[in-house]
Design a protein around this motif. Structure first.
Motif, short mmCIF file in Angstrom:
data_model
loop_
_atom_site.label_atom_id
_atom_site.label_comp_id
_atom_site.label_asym_id
_atom_site.label_seq_id
_atom_site.Cartn_x
_atom_site.Cartn_y
_atom_site.Cartn_z
N LEU A 264 2.76 6.72 -12.77
CA LEU A 264 3.21 6.16 -11.50
C LEU A 264 2.60 6.92 -10.31
N ILE A 265 2.32 8.20 -10.52
CA ILE A 265 1.69 8.99 -9.45
C ILE A 265 0.29 8.42 -9.21
N THR A 266 -0.43 8.18 -10.30
CA THR A 266 -1.79 7.62 -10.17
C THR A 266 -1.71 6.25 -9.50
N LEU A 267 -0.76 5.44 -9.94
CA LEU A 267 -0.63 4.09 -9.39
C LEU A 267 -0.37 4.12 -7.88
N VAL A 268 0.57 4.96 -7.46
CA VAL A 268 0.92 4.98 -6.03
C VAL A 268 -0.26 5.54 -5.22
N GLN A 269 -0.96 6.51 -5.80
CA GLN A 269 -2.11 7.06 -5.07
C GLN A 269 -3.22 6.02 -4.90
N GLU A 270 -3.43 5.22 -5.95
CA GLU A 270 -4.45 4.16 -5.84
C GLU A 270 -4.06 3.14 -4.76
N ARG A 271 -2.77 2.77 -4.76
CA ARG A 271 -2.35 1.76 -3.77
C ARG A 271 -2.38 2.34 -2.36
N LEU A 272 -2.08 3.64 -2.24
CA LEU A 272 -2.14 4.27 -0.91
C LEU A 272 -3.57 4.31 -0.40
N GLU A 273 -4.47 4.57 -1.32
CA GLU A 273 -5.90 4.62 -0.98
C GLU A 273 -6.34 3.25 -0.46
N LYS A 274 -5.88 2.23 -1.16
CA LYS A 274 -6.22 0.85 -0.76
C LYS A 274 -5.66 0.58 0.65
N PHE A 275 -4.44 1.03 0.87
CA PHE A 275 -3.80 0.81 2.18
C PHE A 275 -4.59 1.52 3.28
N ARG A 276 -5.06 2.73 2.98
CA ARG A 276 -5.83 3.48 3.99
C ARG A 276 -7.12 2.75 4.34
N HIS A 277 -7.72 2.14 3.33
CA HIS A 277 -9.01 1.48 3.58
C HIS A 277 -8.86 0.13 4.25
N SER A 278 -7.86 -0.64 3.79
CA SER A 278 -7.79 -2.02 4.29
C SER A 278 -6.63 -2.23 5.27
N GLY A 279 -5.72 -1.23 5.39
CA GLY A 279 -4.55 -1.40 6.26
C GLY A 279 -3.52 -2.32 5.64
N GLN A 280 -3.74 -2.72 4.38
CA GLN A 280 -2.80 -3.65 3.73
C GLN A 280 -2.58 -3.24 2.28
N VAL A 281 -1.43 -3.60 1.78
CA VAL A 281 -1.19 -3.42 0.36
C VAL A 281 -0.03 -4.34 0.00
N GLN A 282 -0.07 -4.92 -1.19
CA GLN A 282 0.98 -5.83 -1.59
C GLN A 282 1.32 -5.58 -3.06
N ALA A 283 2.53 -5.10 -3.31
CA ALA A 283 2.92 -4.87 -4.71
C ALA A 283 3.00 -6.20 -5.45
N PRO A 284 2.78 -6.21 -6.76
CA PRO A 284 2.90 -7.46 -7.51
C PRO A 284 4.32 -8.02 -7.44
N PRO A 285 4.49 -9.34 -7.62
CA PRO A 285 5.85 -9.90 -7.57
C PRO A 285 6.70 -9.37 -8.72
N THR A 286 8.00 -9.39 -8.49
CA THR A 286 8.94 -8.88 -9.50
C THR A 286 9.41 -10.02 -10.40
N SER A 287 9.34 -9.81 -11.70
CA SER A 287 9.82 -10.84 -12.63
C SER A 287 11.30 -10.60 -12.92
N PRO A 288 12.02 -11.66 -13.37
CA PRO A 288 13.45 -11.48 -13.70
C PRO A 288 13.63 -10.40 -14.77
N HIS A 289 12.64 -10.28 -15.65
CA HIS A 289 12.70 -9.26 -16.69
C HIS A 289 12.76 -7.86 -16.05
N GLU A 290 11.95 -7.67 -14.99
CA GLU A 290 11.93 -6.36 -14.32
C GLU A 290 13.26 -6.02 -13.68
N VAL A 291 13.96 -7.06 -13.20
CA VAL A 291 15.25 -6.83 -12.55
C VAL A 291 16.24 -6.24 -13.56
#
Ligand code: GLU
Length: 317
Positions: A264-291
């Motif tokens: 999860l550390i790697t995942l959040v760092q990758e998404r933060l990196e993306k946010f820094r570059h593009s100013g945007q980030v969007q987590a995948p949608p949540t499935s009922p299973h995940e809830v």
């Protein structure tokens, strides 16, 4: 499940925007401490600073907390609905006084207002002289960091504390004490940025004749890149833009040392990196299973969590 102990904890966000990672960590930390003690967990909205916390932010904050599996066991207390109670508390403080000084004037000379017994006027602050009450608290014992000495925080502790600002906004330090007392909070679990304020609050507890709760501070989550907190001021992305609710829980449980989830550390760092570059980030949608997985994981964490083992170092991401 009915609480089996008198422990009462709370998470008290100021809804100045959407939920950020650091706040979610505190929310889970306070929730898990309440669960570990078989106690009650409450949510309180600290929105007295209206310009910073417009009313439309409150339902968003509560909905994001709900998506993370966090709900208040009792009706959510919203501070702007109780302003008269804080004003009444001020009348019980014998060392409270009116103050006409502007910030600019205070920089030039000491405040003379305490001795002047000023009449009420517009654009007037109310302060309280905490010097004697502060002297009674040279230290406090924090549930996570151990003994904390006031002398180490002297620079942050102005003994003439503002209770009501000249724009009529009631100060956080007063409202938090009134509400933690009225809600019967037995332990306050919150971010380490409020360690110094704890001394001011302990002094206010004394002056109001209230019994203080215990305090337990959790380390801040900092962006490795900038060394800043994940917050709106630092333009951090909202937590639920960055991660799904389940990913958020897994990351927070990793940071709280409840389970090991290094991916999860790697995942959040990758998404933060993306946010820094593009100013945007969007987590995948949540499935009922995940809830349902989130609620199962939260119950598992509640059974495993040990409040005696909490992180102390700032958490870098
Ligand atoms: N409302 C405060 C904040 O969001 C926290 C107050 C507290 O936990 O004492 O920073």
């Amino acid at each position: 499940m009915a609480p089996s102990s008198p422990y009462r904890g709370r998470f008290a966000p100021s809804p100045s925007g959407r939920l950020h990672l650091g706040s979610a960590l505190i929310a889970y930390g306070s929730y898990l401490c309440a669960q570990a003690h078989g106690g009650t967990f409450l949510i309180r909205i600290e929105d007295l600073d209206r310009p910073r916390c417009p009313p439309e932010n409150t339902p968003v904050m509560l909905s994001e907390l709900k998506q993370l599996g966090l709900e208040s066991a009792e009706p959510v207390l919203i501070q702007t609905q109780h302003e008269s109670d804080y004003l009444e508390a001020i009348t019980k403080l014998p060392t409270a006084y009116r103050c006409n000084c502007t910030r600019a004037l205070l920089k030039e000379r000491p405040c003379p207002c305490q001795a002047l017994h000023l009449k009420p006027a517009a654009h007037q602050a109310i302060r309280v002289d905490l010097s004697t009450a502060l002297a009674a608290h040279p230290y406090f014992v924090d549930g996570n960091f151990g003994t904390i000495y006031q002398q180490d925080y002297q620079a942050e502790l102005a003994p003439n504390l503002v209770l009501k600002r000249s724009d009529d906004i009631i100060a956080y330090n007063l409202a938090v004490v009134v509400d933690d007392q009225r809600q019967g909070i037995s332990e306050v679990v919150r971010g380490a940025d409020l360690i110094s304020a704890t001394f001011l609050q302990l002094a206010l507890y004394d002056l109001l004749g209230y019994r203080a709760p215990k305090f337990c501070h959790l380390p801040l989550v900092l962006e490795q890149h900038s060394g800043h907190k994940f917050s709106k001021q630092n333009h951090a992305p909202a937590l639920l833009d960055l991660l799904t609710p389940l990913e958020s829980l897994r990351l927070c449980l990793h940071l709280l040392q409840v389970i090991a989830e290094p991916t999860l550390i790697t995942l959040v760092q990758e998404r933060l990196e993306k946010f820094r570059h593009s100013g945007q980030v969007q987590a995948p949608p949540t499935s009922p299973h995940e809830v349902s997985e989130l609620s199962a994981l939260l119950s598992y964490a509640a059974a495993r969590f040990d409040p005696a083992v909490l992180p102390r170092q700032a958490l870098m991401l």
